[in-house]
Motif scaffolding. Structure first.
Motif, PDB file in Angstrom:
ATOM      1  N   UNK A 139       0.450  -1.980   0.521  1.00  0.00           N
ATOM      2  CA  UNK A 139       1.828  -2.420   0.805  1.00  0.00           C
ATOM      3  C   UNK A 139       2.651  -2.592  -0.465  1.00  0.00           C
ATOM      4  N   UNK A 140       3.883  -2.153  -0.409  1.00  0.00           N
ATOM      5  CA  UNK A 140       4.842  -2.334  -1.506  1.00  0.00           C
ATOM      6  C   UNK A 140       6.177  -2.754  -0.912  1.00  0.00           C
ATOM      7  N   UNK A 141       6.728  -3.852  -1.398  1.00  0.00           N
ATOM      8  CA  UNK A 141       8.008  -4.313  -0.880  1.00  0.00           C
ATOM      9  C   UNK A 141       7.937  -4.576   0.615  1.00  0.00           C
ATOM     10  N   UNK A 142       8.823  -3.921   1.384  1.00  0.00           N
ATOM     11  CA  UNK A 142       8.826  -4.079   2.835  1.00  0.00           C
ATOM     12  C   UNK A 142       7.982  -3.018   3.536  1.00  0.00           C
ATOM     13  N   UNK A 143       7.396  -2.105   2.779  1.00  0.00           N
ATOM     14  CA  UNK A 143       6.662  -0.988   3.370  1.00  0.00           C
ATOM     15  C   UNK A 143       5.174  -1.299   3.404  1.00  0.00           C
ATOM     16  N   UNK A 144       4.556  -1.027   4.546  1.00  0.00           N
ATOM     17  CA  UNK A 144       3.099  -1.147   4.660  1.00  0.00           C
ATOM     18  C   UNK A 144       2.414   0.045   4.014  1.00  0.00           C
ATOM     19  N   UNK A 145       3.050   1.194   4.063  1.00  0.00           N
ATOM     20  CA  UNK A 145       2.523   2.387   3.433  1.00  0.00           C
ATOM     21  C   UNK A 145       3.683   3.219   2.940  1.00  0.00           C
ATOM     22  N   UNK A 146       3.406   4.131   2.034  1.00  0.00           N
ATOM     23  CA  UNK A 146       4.486   4.929   1.465  1.00  0.00           C
ATOM     24  C   UNK A 146       3.962   6.281   1.038  1.00  0.00           C
ATOM     25  N   UNK A 147       4.833   7.272   1.072  1.00  0.00           N
ATOM     26  CA  UNK A 147       4.523   8.612   0.588  1.00  0.00           C
ATOM     27  C   UNK A 147       5.587   9.006  -0.420  1.00  0.00           C
ATOM     28  N   UNK A 148       5.157   9.427  -1.586  1.00  0.00           N
ATOM     29  CA  UNK A 148       6.080   9.834  -2.642  1.00  0.00           C
ATOM     30  C   UNK A 148       6.205  11.350  -2.647  1.00  0.00           C
ATOM     31  N   UNK A 149       7.450  11.837  -2.654  1.00  0.00           N
ATOM     32  CA  UNK A 149       7.705  13.268  -2.661  1.00  0.00           C
ATOM     33  C   UNK A 149       8.484  13.636  -3.920  1.00  0.00           C
ATOM     34  N   UNK A 150       8.435  14.888  -4.249  1.00  0.00           N
ATOM     35  CA  UNK A 150       9.190  15.401  -5.386  1.00  0.00           C
ATOM     36  C   UNK A 150      10.166  16.444  -4.860  1.00  0.00           C
TER      37      UNK A 150
END
Length: 678
Positions: free
Chosen positions: A496-507
């Motif tokens: 978890x980061x901030x308000x997100x339980x999960x995240x995906x980083x794109x370019x």
């Protein structure tokens, strides 16, 4: 820049021999009045000088009257005190009188003093003490009144002085808040301009070399400086010097920095103030300050006037929320329009202004003759980001192997302010880890923190929730890897980061225009999380809230703005002028509104069905990816390549090395799982 300012404000100066010495404070005439008042009060309150010595009635009666040493006795009625004067030939009997040279009494007297209870009682005591004394040697008391003029004066004037002093202090403070710095600090200068003036003596250290990127904008601004330095080069051909230039762009792109560079480069006076400095609670103050600003500018022409955030006063007239009321901003704008290009000429005065809300500015302000040029300061591209990193990395202690090209590729869509924040955050992260230099991993952690927020390792997530999040994020990753126009994946995490339980980083690919196919692929990828939940668990959760919001806005833009719907047609209901911001009617009928709603729903449903089909066709790989994500909590593009094979439509550029993140002991949870895009 900070060092130069500190030097300017230093209390030290160099002497003739080069040694540093403290600057003498500036002389102020009020100091003399203050010293005189303090000395006068001290002399009177402390009663310093020749004064009689304190004694008692018993001593006077037993020692002085009995020995016939008293010459006079003076009773002071209003003080209920008695002063005793000794005979001159008897002074030698009392050597203690003159031991102190500071406060000893004068030889003429009075020599002693003592208090009494009442005048009648003292008269009886004196009469009884002189029983049997002859008439020639008898001492008759004298009665007088001693006036204390200073005490009376202070008692009468002090209350008025306190009231006037308090009133003057409060009045001065209020007038400073209303009148500004250049107004002299009183209420009569409330209409004076609050602009700060920078000239040759200001020693502004920022110049065009400190402004990285922004090549076209910098060229336009440099030409304005040349107009003022060499006007004859342009006027000899019959041309006229532009009167104004408007810097337009998103926040953090360097508009104010460009203005600072102009102030540092131009050898002419530079007036700087904010648009909100014109706005005041008093009616007519804004217009008065505009008049005073241009009056000062004309006196120092040629010069440059910079107004930051001009939308505070330049909003289009008649379109403000406070409908029907007398708007002070409109009066200020009218005066600004008159001063910039009215009946009177402003030769040699060039106006620079900055805003990120050019769409709401008044048309009369934007016309040629006022702001002749609009300089667009956009978000930096890859090459400009590399230059900006070069500026902000100068003061940092870096790993020699750190590549600025790599950092520039990792930060698409970042403004100059964002890049400065990344550099500062990386230094703080490296210092927190007690490193001697800043490494590549510190920059990657800083980028992750700025985009997604701080990792939350303290919240507890159940195994079922963790599994749902893993399959949700794996759904995004799977579709983005397979579809041609979806953004290439960099990293997926369920930490978890901030308000997100999960995240995906794109370019994302840096492109100027976007096709319908590209937008549909992006929508399909965004719906991959919701589709994965329905396929794997046969139920859906609230984790796709951010994805649905993003997809809905994108579909609405495709139908109502970009004309990408066959049924609605090639029409756009977007108003770039901002004139419909405060309108209550829609630019289309109710029937068209229903058609737009149905087309938006059709686009989203098609993308959702497509996302489900892609996941069904790659079910085993999707599950394998989700299990790997459950195991490691953070996976990278290399892991997707190992499962799905090389991406058919090109590899993402600028991907970082694989970093190992230890599995935290506990995880945090929030309401929604967000799909983050760099």
């Amino acid at each position: 820049m900070t060092e130069n300012n500190d030097q300017n404000k230093s209390p030290y100066q160099k002497g003739k021999n080069g040694n540093s010495m403290l600057k003498p404070p500036k002389f102020n005439a009020y100091w003399v009045y203050g010293l005189i008042a303090v000395a006068f009060i001290a002399l009177n309150l402390l009663n310093i000088g020749q004064k009689p010595q304190e004694t008692s009635w018993q001593k006077v009666k037993n020692d002085m009257i009995r020995n016939s040493d008293v010459e006079r006795i003076v009773v002071i009625r209003n003080l209920l005190a008695v002063n005793v004067y000794l005979k001159q030939e008897s002074l030698d009997k009392y050597p203690a009188l003159f031991e102190s040279s500071f406060d000893s009494p004068s030889k003429a007297g009075p020599h002693y003093t003592f208090p009494i209870g009442s005048i009648e009682q003292f008269a009886d005591q004196l009469e009884s003490a002189q029983e049997g004394v002859s008439e020639l040697n008898r001492i008759e008391p004298e009665y007088t009144t001693q006036e204390n003029y200073f005490g009376d004066f202070i008692g009468w004037i002090l209350p008025f002085a306190l009231i006037i002093g308090i009133w003057f202090y409060v009045f001065r403070r209020m007038s400073k808040g209303a009148g500004g710095g250049s107004g002299g600090g009183n209420i009569f200068n409330v209409g004076k301009s609050k602009a700060k003036v920078f000239d040759k003596e200001s020693n502004i250290s920022i110049n065009f070399k400190d402004v990285a990127g922004l090549a076209e904008a910098k060229q336009e601004v440099e030409e304005i400086v040349e107009f003022l330095k060499h006007p004859q080069r342009y006027t000899k051909l019959g041309g006229k010097i532009p009167k104004g230039a408007l810097l337009v762009g998103p926040p953090g792109t360097g508009k104010t920095l460009l203005a600072k560079a102009v102030a540092g480069e131009a050898n002419v006076p530079f007036f700087s103030m904010s648009g909100s400095d014109f706005v005041e609670m008093f009616v007519g103050v804004g217009a008065s300050r505009v008049r005073d600003l241009f009056k000062q500018a004309k006196e120092k022409s040629p010069c440059i006037v910079f107004i930051d955030e001009i939308d505070a006063i330049g909003r289009a007239r008649g379109k403000n929320p406070n409908m029907g009321s007398n708007d002070e901003r409109e009066n200020t704008l009218n005066q600004l329009l008159t001063e910039m290009d009215g009946f009177d000429t402003n030769s040699g005065v060039i106006i620079l202004a900055a805003t990120n809300r050019a769409d709401i500015l008044d048309r009369a302000l934007m016309r040629a003759g006022r702001f002749d040029r609009q300089i667009h300061v956009e978000l930096p591209d890859l090459n400009e980001r590399r230059e900006i990193f070069g500026v902000h990395l100068r003061p940092l202690k870096l790993d020699p192997n750190l590549d600025k090209e790599f950092l520039a590729k990792q930060t698409p869509g970042f403004s100059g302010a964002d890049i400065a924040n990344v550099c500062n955050e990386s230094a703080l992260i490296a210092a927190r880890k007690k490193k001697e230099i800043i490494e590549k991993q510190d920059f990657l952690d800083a980028i992750d923190r700025i985009i997604g927020g701080l990792e939350k390792k303290n919240k507890i997530i159940s195994l079922q929730e963790k599994k749902t999040i893993a399959y949700h994020e794996a759904g995004h990753a799977t579709i983005s890897w397979i579809l041609e126009h979806a953004h290439p994946l960099v990293k997926v995490t369920i930490v978890p980061r901030g308000k997100a339980l999960g995240a995906a980083w794109y370019l994302p690919e840096e492109r100027s225009i976007t096709t319908k196919e590209q937008m549909l692929d992006e929508m399909c990828s965004a719906l991959g999380g919701r589709a994965a939940e329905e396929i794997i668990f046969a139920k859906i959760s609230t984790g796709a809230q951010n994805d649905l919001e993003k997809v809905t806005k994108q579909a609405m833009a495709m139908v109502s703005i970009f004309g990408m719907s066959e049924k609605v047609g090639n029409v756009s209901y977007y108003d770039s002028s901002g004139q419909s911001d405060y309108g209550f009617s829609k630019p289309y009928s109710e029937k068209t509104a229903e058609l737009i709603d149905s087309e938006i729903k059709i686009l989203i449903e098609k993308s959702y069905k497509r996302a489900k089909q892609v996941l069904l066709d790659n079910m085993s790989k999707h599950k394998k990816l989700a299990e790997l994500l459950l195991e490691r909590e953070v996976i990278f593009s290399e892991d997707l390549e190992a499962i799905f094979g090389k991406r058919k439509f090109g590899e993402p550029q600028g991907l970082g090395e694989k970093k190992i993140i230890p599995i935290p002991e506990s995880k945090s949870t929030t309401n929604d799982s967000e799909n983050q895009t760099v």
